[in-house]
Design a protein around this motif. Structure first.
Motif, PDB file in Angstrom:
ATOM      1  N   ARG A  40      18.773   4.923  24.160  1.00  0.00           N
ATOM      2  CA  ARG A  40      18.721   5.982  23.783  1.00  0.00           C
ATOM      3  C   ARG A  40      20.352   6.263  23.123  1.00  0.00           C
ATOM      4  O   ARG A  40      20.267   7.273  22.467  1.00  0.00           O
ATOM      5  N   SER A  41      21.066   5.257  23.906  1.00  0.00           N
ATOM      6  CA  SER A  41      22.383   5.487  22.997  1.00  0.00           C
ATOM      7  C   SER A  41      22.870   4.537  21.214  1.00  0.00           C
ATOM      8  O   SER A  41      23.949   4.354  21.466  1.00  0.00           O
ATOM      9  N   VAL A  42      21.612   4.034  21.486  1.00  0.00           N
ATOM     10  CA  VAL A  42      21.838   2.657  20.696  1.00  0.00           C
ATOM     11  C   VAL A  42      22.035   2.754  18.742  1.00  0.00           C
ATOM     12  O   VAL A  42      21.883   1.850  18.270  1.00  0.00           O
ATOM     13  N   GLY A  43      20.928   3.568  18.922  1.00  0.00           N
ATOM     14  CA  GLY A  43      21.526   3.868  17.804  1.00  0.00           C
ATOM     15  C   GLY A  43      20.059   4.268  16.880  1.00  0.00           C
ATOM     16  O   GLY A  43      18.832   4.610  15.605  1.00  0.00           O
TER      17      GLY A  43
ATOM     18  N   GLU B 175       4.834  11.498  17.241  1.00  0.00           N
ATOM     19  CA  GLU B 175       5.911  10.368  18.628  1.00  0.00           C
ATOM     20  C   GLU B 175       6.881  10.186  17.926  1.00  0.00           C
ATOM     21  O   GLU B 175       6.642   9.740  16.951  1.00  0.00           O
ATOM     22  N   LEU B 176       7.606  10.378  18.514  1.00  0.00           N
ATOM     23  CA  LEU B 176       9.175   9.911  18.189  1.00  0.00           C
ATOM     24  C   LEU B 176       9.996   9.674  19.961  1.00  0.00           C
ATOM     25  O   LEU B 176       9.896  10.592  20.353  1.00  0.00           O
ATOM     26  N   PHE B 177       9.770   8.587  20.306  1.00  0.00           N
ATOM     27  CA  PHE B 177      10.524   7.933  21.500  1.00  0.00           C
ATOM     28  C   PHE B 177      11.071   6.659  21.846  1.00  0.00           C
ATOM     29  O   PHE B 177      11.082   5.679  20.718  1.00  0.00           O
ATOM     30  N   VAL B 178      11.885   6.834  22.280  1.00  0.00           N
ATOM     31  CA  VAL B 178      13.337   6.047  23.312  1.00  0.00           C
ATOM     32  C   VAL B 178      13.086   5.683  24.163  1.00  0.00           C
ATOM     33  O   VAL B 178      13.836   6.876  24.705  1.00  0.00           O
TER      34      VAL B 178
ATOM     35  N   HIS C 132      13.070  21.057  27.294  1.00  0.00           N
ATOM     36  CA  HIS C 132      13.930  19.471  26.755  1.00  0.00           C
ATOM     37  C   HIS C 132      14.844  18.867  26.098  1.00  0.00           C
ATOM     38  O   HIS C 132      14.818  18.790  24.272  1.00  0.00           O
ATOM     39  N   ARG C 133      15.460  19.852  25.998  1.00  0.00           N
ATOM     40  CA  ARG C 133      16.689  20.000  25.603  1.00  0.00           C
ATOM     41  C   ARG C 133      17.334  19.399  24.754  1.00  0.00           C
ATOM     42  O   ARG C 133      18.223  18.466  23.747  1.00  0.00           O
ATOM     43  N   GLU C 134      17.695  17.207  24.886  1.00  0.00           N
ATOM     44  CA  GLU C 134      17.781  16.163  25.091  1.00  0.00           C
ATOM     45  C   GLU C 134      16.874  16.221  23.692  1.00  0.00           C
ATOM     46  O   GLU C 134      17.929  15.384  22.729  1.00  0.00           O
ATOM     47  N   ALA C 135      15.666  16.195  23.403  1.00  0.00           N
ATOM     48  CA  ALA C 135      14.679  16.416  22.294  1.00  0.00           C
ATOM     49  C   ALA C 135      15.430  17.543  21.188  1.00  0.00           C
ATOM     50  O   ALA C 135      15.241  16.668  19.881  1.00  0.00           O
ATOM     51  N   LYS C 136      15.268  18.489  21.757  1.00  0.00           N
ATOM     52  CA  LYS C 136      15.666  19.787  21.130  1.00  0.00           C
ATOM     53  C   LYS C 136      17.519  19.088  20.252  1.00  0.00           C
ATOM     54  O   LYS C 136      17.460  19.046  18.898  1.00  0.00           O
TER      55      LYS C 136
ATOM     56  N   GLY D  63      10.596   0.530  17.461  1.00  0.00           N
ATOM     57  CA  GLY D  63      12.370   0.750  17.116  1.00  0.00           C
ATOM     58  C   GLY D  63      12.152  -0.423  18.312  1.00  0.00           C
ATOM     59  O   GLY D  63      11.607  -1.087  19.124  1.00  0.00           O
ATOM     60  N   VAL D  64      12.467  -1.350  17.824  1.00  0.00           N
ATOM     61  CA  VAL D  64      12.956  -2.800  18.205  1.00  0.00           C
ATOM     62  C   VAL D  64      14.865  -2.890  18.880  1.00  0.00           C
ATOM     63  O   VAL D  64      15.476  -2.616  17.526  1.00  0.00           O
ATOM     64  N   TRP D  65      14.802  -3.474  19.308  1.00  0.00           N
ATOM     65  CA  TRP D  65      16.672  -3.833  20.291  1.00  0.00           C
ATOM     66  C   TRP D  65      16.813  -4.687  20.980  1.00  0.00           C
ATOM     67  O   TRP D  65      16.046  -4.786  21.891  1.00  0.00           O
TER      68      TRP D  65
END
Length: 125
Positions: A64-67, A56-59, A96-100, A28-30
């Motif tokens: 985390r708020s830019v898509g 795995e899926l990590f930002v 891990h509420r944010e991930a859920k 993921g590139v930003w």
């Protein structure tokens, strides 16, 4: 994480994934910087149905708020459709509420709970 994390060294594991025709890796590139990553494997369930297992899926927190996470998930979903897989699943740590919440935005719901305890070798049952 002791049973679910990717094995070290991570570089070797990523090389293995990229060489595996049943796996996919995305970055993921930003703003010209890598701020996230994801990978998944094709697995076959006991009933014979092939699914995508998101390993795995990590930002990074600042991205985390830019898509970026959504783009990574959508890339995994597109790969799963192209591979004619029937479903996708992912592992989320308890609490891990944010991930859920992230996965729930894609209509993914919990369907298993792993419980765990250590074994005291000196204690009788």
């Amino acid at each position: 994480m002791a049973t679910e994390a990717a094995p070290e060294p991570l570089e070797g594991y990523l090389e293995e994934l990229m060489a595996d025709p049943g796996a996919v890796v995305f970055a993921g590139v930003w703003e010209d910087a890598v701020v996230g990553y994801s990978w998944a494997r094709r697995i076959v369930r006991q009933d014979g149905s092939p699914i995508a297992r998101i390993e795995e899926l990590f930002v990074t927190p600042e991205a985390r708020s830019v898509g970026v996470g959504e783009s990574l998930f959508n890339a995994l979903a597109k790969w799963a459709r192209e591979e004619q897989l029937t479903a996708m699943d992912a592992f989320v740590l308890p609490g891990h509420r944010e991930a859920k919440n992230f996965f729930e935005t894609f209509k993914m719901t919990a369907h298993a709970l792993i419980v765990h305890t250590g074994i005291d070798q000196d204690q009788e049952t």
